[in-house]
Design an enzyme around this catalytic site. Structure first.
Site, PDB file in Angstrom:
ATOM      1  CD  GLN A  13       2.182  -9.717   0.195  1.00  0.00           C
ATOM      2  OE1 GLN A  13       2.327  -9.986   1.234  1.00  0.00           O
ATOM      3  NE2 GLN A  13       1.698  -8.546  -0.054  1.00  0.00           N
ATOM      4  CG  ASP A  38      15.920  -0.695 -14.415  1.00  0.00           C
ATOM      5  OD1 ASP A  38      14.937  -0.146 -14.180  1.00  0.00           O
ATOM      6  OD2 ASP A  38      16.832  -0.065 -14.815  1.00  0.00           O
ATOM      7  CB  ILE A  39      10.047  -2.301 -15.352  1.00  0.00           C
ATOM      8  CG1 ILE A  39      10.071  -1.655 -14.202  1.00  0.00           C
ATOM      9  CG2 ILE A  39       9.765  -3.745 -15.106  1.00  0.00           C
ATOM     10  CD1 ILE A  39       8.588  -1.631 -13.450  1.00  0.00           C
ATOM     11  CE1 TYR A  63       9.659   4.724  -4.934  1.00  0.00           C
ATOM     12  CE2 TYR A  63       7.631   4.686  -3.905  1.00  0.00           C
ATOM     13  CZ  TYR A  63       8.809   5.214  -3.994  1.00  0.00           C
ATOM     14  OH  TYR A  63       9.487   6.034  -2.995  1.00  0.00           O
ATOM     15  CB  THR A  64       4.400  -1.139  -3.053  1.00  0.00           C
ATOM     16  OG1 THR A  64       5.732  -1.795  -2.495  1.00  0.00           O
ATOM     17  CG2 THR A  64       3.906  -2.068  -4.340  1.00  0.00           C
ATOM     18  CG  ASP A 104      -7.336  -0.500  -2.578  1.00  0.00           C
ATOM     19  OD1 ASP A 104      -6.052  -0.491  -2.905  1.00  0.00           O
ATOM     20  OD2 ASP A 104      -7.785  -0.238  -1.286  1.00  0.00           O
ATOM     21  CE1 TYR A 127       1.336   1.610  -5.131  1.00  0.00           C
ATOM     22  CE2 TYR A 127      -0.547   2.066  -4.022  1.00  0.00           C
ATOM     23  CZ  TYR A 127       0.274   1.070  -4.714  1.00  0.00           C
ATOM     24  OH  TYR A 127      -0.059  -0.090  -4.971  1.00  0.00           O
ATOM     25  CE  LYS A 131      -0.158  -0.221  -9.309  1.00  0.00           C
ATOM     26  NZ  LYS A 131       1.084  -1.086  -9.853  1.00  0.00           N
ATOM     27  CD1 TRP A 152      -6.928  -2.416   1.692  1.00  0.00           C
ATOM     28  CD2 TRP A 152      -7.937  -3.467   3.299  1.00  0.00           C
ATOM     29  NE1 TRP A 152      -7.508  -1.397   2.188  1.00  0.00           N
ATOM     30  CE2 TRP A 152      -8.235  -2.097   3.195  1.00  0.00           C
ATOM     31  CE3 TRP A 152      -8.303  -4.281   4.380  1.00  0.00           C
ATOM     32  CZ2 TRP A 152      -8.779  -1.393   4.147  1.00  0.00           C
ATOM     33  CZ3 TRP A 152      -9.040  -3.483   5.311  1.00  0.00           C
ATOM     34  CH2 TRP A 152      -9.386  -2.165   5.161  1.00  0.00           C
TER      35      TRP A 152
END
Length: 282
Positions: A13, A38-39, A63-64, A104, A127, A131, A152
Site C-alpha cells: 500500500q 526476501d528480507i 508483517y502487518t 503507533d 505486531y 515492529k 491508520w
C-alpha cells in the site's frame, strides 16, 4: 547523477505510492516486492543491495496481520525484527540512508493526551512488539536512519479501512463502528511526500508522521460517508463488542514534535486529506 532509492515492500500500500512518487520526482527508484527481495534472507538482501548500490533505502516491507501475529509470533518477529535487521545491516554497508516505517502500535494507549517521539514505547501485542524490535535493530546497525512511525494508513493501493467502509456501504444500510479507539488517519500520499522531504536532509531520528488532528474509527467512518454523500446509519460501539485476538491501543494520537522541532511543516488535517483522496478518480 540521480539519487538511487530502493523501496522494500514496493508492491504494498505505502511502497507502491512511494515508488511512484519517487519516480515522478526524478529519483532512480527500485520498488522491490517479496518475490524480488526476501528480507528474511541476509545474504540475499546483501546481494541485492550490492547490485543496486542504493543511496537511500525506504523499508516499508512488513508483517502487518495484527491479529494473526498473536498466534504466529515467530513469523511476525522474523519479518519485522530480523528482516529489518538485515535491511539495516545491508543499508549501512552500502552507505545508504535508511527509512524504517514503524507504527503507533508501539504504544499501549494508556496515556492521556498525545504521544511524542520521546514517550516510552510499551506495545500491547505481538505486531507492535515485533515492529518495536525492528526499531531497536535500526538503532543498533544504522548510523543514518529515519524511524517514521505512522498510523491508520489508507490509500489507493491495497486494502484499508476507507475501502472496507465503502464496500460495506454497498450492501448494508447500518453499520456499527468502534468509538473508543482514537488515532490519526494517514493518507499514503501525504506520508510518502513527507518521507521524501526527510530523505533530502540529514536530520536523522524518530518521527511521528500522520495527518494532523485525530478521530475515533466511528468518526472516521462517519466522515467517509459524509464526504461521499452516502446515506447509511452508523452507530458507535465499544471495543468489547467487537473482540479481536490482538489488543489495540485505546489512544494512539501522535504529537508531531520531531517534525516541528526539525523545521518541517505539519501534515494537512486528516479530514482534508480524506476529502482529497475520495475526490480522486479511480
Amino acid at each position: 547523477m540521480s539519487t538511487k532509492v530502493l523501496v522494500t515492500g514496493g508492491h504494498g500500500q505505502l511502497g507502491t505510492e512511494l515508488t511512484l512518487m519517487l519516480q515522478n520526482r526524478g529519483y532512480e527508484t527500485f520498488g522491490l516486492g517479496h518475490r524480488d527481495l526476501d528480507i528474511t534472507n541476509l545474504s540475499q538482501v546483501r546481494d541485492v543491495f550490492q547490485t543496486i548500490h542504493p543511496d537511500v533505502v525506504c523499508h516499508t516491507a512488513a508483517y502487518t496481520a495484527v491479529d494473526k501475529a498473536e498466534t504466529d509470533r515467530n513469523g511476525a518477529f522474523l519479518v519485522n525484527a530480523y528482516g529489518t535487521r538485515n535491511v539495516a545491516i545491508a543499508a549501512e554497508e552500502a552507505g545508504a540512508k535508511l527509512v524504517y516505517v514503524s507504527t503507533d502500535y508501539v504504544f499501549n494507549g494508556e496515556k492521556e493526551g498525545t504521544y511524542s517521539e520521546f514517550d516510552q514505547p510499551s506495545p500491547l501485542g505481538v505486531y507492535g512488539q515485533s515492529k518495536y524490535a525492528g526499531e531497536q535493530f535500526v538503532h543498533d546497525f544504522s548510523t543514518k536512519y529515519f524511524i517514521t512511525r505512522t498510523s491508520w494508513v489508507y490509500g489507493q493501493y491495497g486494502g484499508n479501512f476507507v475501502k472496507t467502509m465503502l464496500k460495506l456501504a454497498e450492501n448494508h444500510d447500518r453499520l456499527k463502528v468502534v468509538n473508543d479507539q482514537r488515532g490519526c488517519p494517514t493518507w499514503t500520499r501525504d506520508l510518502a511526500a513527507k518521507i521524501i522531504e526527510l530523505i533530502q536532509t540529514d536530520q536523522y531520528g524518530t518521527y511521528h508522521i500522520s495527518n494532523s488532528g485525530s478521530c475515533t474509527w466511528y468518526e472516521f467512518a462517519k466522515a467517509i460517508f459524509e464526504i461521499k454523500g452516502i446515506d447509511i446509519q452508523v452507530a458507535p460501539c465499544t471495543t468489547e463488542e467487537f473482540p479481536r485476538p490482538a489488543k489495540r491501543p485505546h489512544n494512539s494520537v501522535f504529537e508531531h514534535m520531531a517534525l516541528r522541532l526539525n523545521g518541517f511543516d505539519e501534515v494537512e488535517n486528516w479530514k482534508s486529506g480524506l476529502k482529497d483522496f475520495l475526490s480522486m478518480k479511480r
